[in-house]
Design an enzyme around this catalytic site. Structure first.
Site, mmCIF file in Angstrom:
data_model
loop_
_atom_site.group_PDB
_atom_site.id
_atom_site.type_symbol
_atom_site.label_atom_id
_atom_site.label_comp_id
_atom_site.label_asym_id
_atom_site.label_seq_id
_atom_site.Cartn_x
_atom_site.Cartn_y
_atom_site.Cartn_z
ATOM 1 N N HIS A 13 60.643 31.564 47.436
ATOM 2 C CA HIS A 13 61.064 30.425 46.589
ATOM 3 C C HIS A 13 61.566 30.958 45.258
ATOM 4 C CE1 HIS A 13 60.284 26.163 44.936
ATOM 5 N NE2 HIS A 13 60.908 26.851 43.989
ATOM 6 N N HIS A 15 65.069 30.586 42.122
ATOM 7 C CA HIS A 15 66.298 29.954 41.618
ATOM 8 C C HIS A 15 67.209 31.056 41.099
ATOM 9 C CE1 HIS A 15 64.402 25.919 41.629
ATOM 10 N NE2 HIS A 15 63.315 26.662 41.520
ATOM 11 N N LYS A 98 65.314 21.197 51.029
ATOM 12 C CA LYS A 98 64.368 21.029 49.926
ATOM 13 C C LYS A 98 64.281 19.571 49.520
ATOM 14 C CE LYS A 98 61.660 22.263 46.521
ATOM 15 N NZ LYS A 98 61.920 23.070 45.338
ATOM 16 N N HIS A 135 58.834 19.897 46.860
ATOM 17 C CA HIS A 135 58.321 19.881 45.487
ATOM 18 C C HIS A 135 57.367 18.696 45.434
ATOM 19 C CE1 HIS A 135 58.698 20.522 40.993
ATOM 20 N NE2 HIS A 135 57.979 19.416 41.108
ATOM 21 N N ASP A 246 59.114 31.210 42.309
ATOM 22 C CA ASP A 246 59.743 30.128 41.540
ATOM 23 C C ASP A 246 60.426 30.687 40.295
ATOM 24 O OD1 ASP A 246 60.634 27.557 41.204
ATOM 25 O OD2 ASP A 246 58.807 26.825 40.266
HETATM 26 O O1 DOR Z 1 59.640 25.070 36.408
HETATM 27 C C1 DOR Z 1 60.487 24.799 37.249
HETATM 28 N N1 DOR Z 1 61.777 25.203 37.107
HETATM 29 N N2 DOR Z 1 60.129 24.074 38.306
HETATM 30 C C2 DOR Z 1 61.031 23.620 39.179
HETATM 31 O O2 DOR Z 1 60.653 22.938 40.096
HETATM 32 C C3 DOR Z 1 62.472 23.887 38.993
HETATM 33 C C4 DOR Z 1 62.705 25.069 38.174
HETATM 34 C C5 DOR Z 1 64.146 25.175 37.659
HETATM 35 O O3 DOR Z 1 65.060 24.977 38.443
HETATM 36 O O4 DOR Z 1 64.316 25.499 36.485
HETATM 37 ZN ZN ZN Z 2 61.476 26.056 42.163
#
Ligand code: DOR
Ligand code: ZN
Length: 346
Positions: A13, A15, A98, A135, A246
């Site tokens: 997981h 980004h 997701k 989520h 994350d």
């Molecule tokens: O802290 C977070 N940042 N939680 C999330 O679910 C998304 C993520 C983001 O995309 O910045």
């Molecule tokens: Zn995330």
């Protein structure tokens, strides 16, 4: 122990974002992870097979030369997602979709406002062998932010899991004892990812002595009893729990702001910090399962073949990182010591 060799880990997981940012985020992850589940909350979100395929190509182009890092793609669910979208996303290489409740987090305004309306989509996903990544937070204004995960389990997740016994569900970035115990009580089709920050920190690390915006993420850090339960379940070696950082970069000025963004950019130190946690727990023998085996097994993907070696050698996470466009990011654990280093990354 001074050195530990693991089958190469995967990050289930994270980004990566898009554009120039990929030149920072993709190499930072590819330095030690073989695969990563890439979140689809871009602007606009990744809602079609064509978008999945194009985003994957942009990520591949940002790999360091010679890297065989493999991005595993996901589709962003909305209340407009059709069965055809699922079939096309699968054909385009998406392994999962997701579910963000609308408004739950960064770039989720277009997401799902009526979870139950997606039941026919969940059925197609199960048929297609596509995983559902969740989520798990409700977003109603009157629900206390510290209770949102538990409320989501009671209101939504229990029913989603009960109604879809053949759908594999990953409860992402769990933060509470309630979530850990829910996952443990379900069958083999329900697993969870856990981030380094939720194992290392609790809400005091966010709020005591001043607000610490670089420890702010969603779901928000919880009280220490929840942190302790998460540490217990990873220490137990249960195959239901696996590594998902994350890692979520935001420019420094967007986090150090009157209304700061949620996300910890942990790619620079994640595997090392997990090693630190497992060492504190006297469970370094469980790190390989969590980082390299449980996730692949849950997803039904082959385990990696290469290895990485971590050596016990302290180093310091940089105070900030400069992006290709000249802006700065403050990485997770900035300026602090990490006890383990990935061999070859010096
Ligand atoms: O802290 C977070 N940042 N939680 C999330 O679910 C998304 C993520 C983001 O995309 O910045
Ligand atoms: Zn995330």
């Amino acid at each position: 122990m001074q050195q530990i060799t693991l089958l190469a880990p995967d990050d289930w997981h994270l980004h990566f974002r898009d554009g120039d940012m990929l030149l920072e985020t993709v190499p930072a992850t590819a330095r030690c992870f073989k695969r990563a589940i890439v979140m689809p909350n871009l602007v606009p979100p990744v809602t079609t097979g064509a978008m999945v395929a194009a985003y994957r190509q942009r990520i591949l182009s940002a790999r360091p030369s010679g890297s065989d890092f493999d991005p595993l793609m996901t589709l962003f669910l909305t209340n407009q997602t059709t069965a055809q979208d699922i079939i096309e996303a699968k054909a385009a290489g998406a392994v999962a979709a997701k579910l963000y409740p609308a408004g739950a987090t960064t770039n989720s305004d277009a997401a799902v406002s009526q979870v139950d309306a997606l039941q026919p989509i969940f059925e197609v996903m199960a048929e297609q062998g596509m995983l559902l990544l969740v989520h798990g937070e409700v977003t109603d204004a009157h629900i206390d932010i510290f209770d949102r995960e538990k409320e989501f389990i009671d209101r939504n997740l229990t029913r989603i899991v009960a109604n879809n016994p053949t759908l594999k569900v990953v409860f992402e970035h769990i933060t509470t004892a309630d979530a850990a115990d829910f996952v443990l009580a379900q069958g083999n089709n329900v697993g969870a990812t856990i981030t380094p920050q939720h194992l290392m920190l609790n809400r005091n690390d966010l709020l005591v002595g001043g607000i610490r915006p670089h420890n702010y993420c969603l779901p928000v850090l919880k009280r220490s009893t929840h942190q302790a339960r998460l540490r217990e379940v990873v220490q137990s070696g249960s195959p239901k729990f696996f590594l998902g950082t994350d890692s979520a970069p935001h420019a420094k000025h967007r986090k150090e702001a009157a209304c700061g963004c949620a996300g910890c950019y942990s790619a620079w130190s994640a595997i090392e910090l997990y090693a630190q946690v497992f060492e504190e727990l006297g469970a370094l023998d469980k790190l390989e399962g969590f980082a390299s085996l449980h996730g692949a097994d849950f997803y039904g993907l082959p385990r990696n073949k290469d290895c990485i070696t971590l050596v016990r050698e302290p180093w310091q996470v940089p105070a900030s990182i400069t992006l290709p466009d000249g802006s700065d990011i403050v990485p997770f654990h900035a300026g602090q010591q990490v006890n383990w280093r990935v061999m070859g990354n010096e």
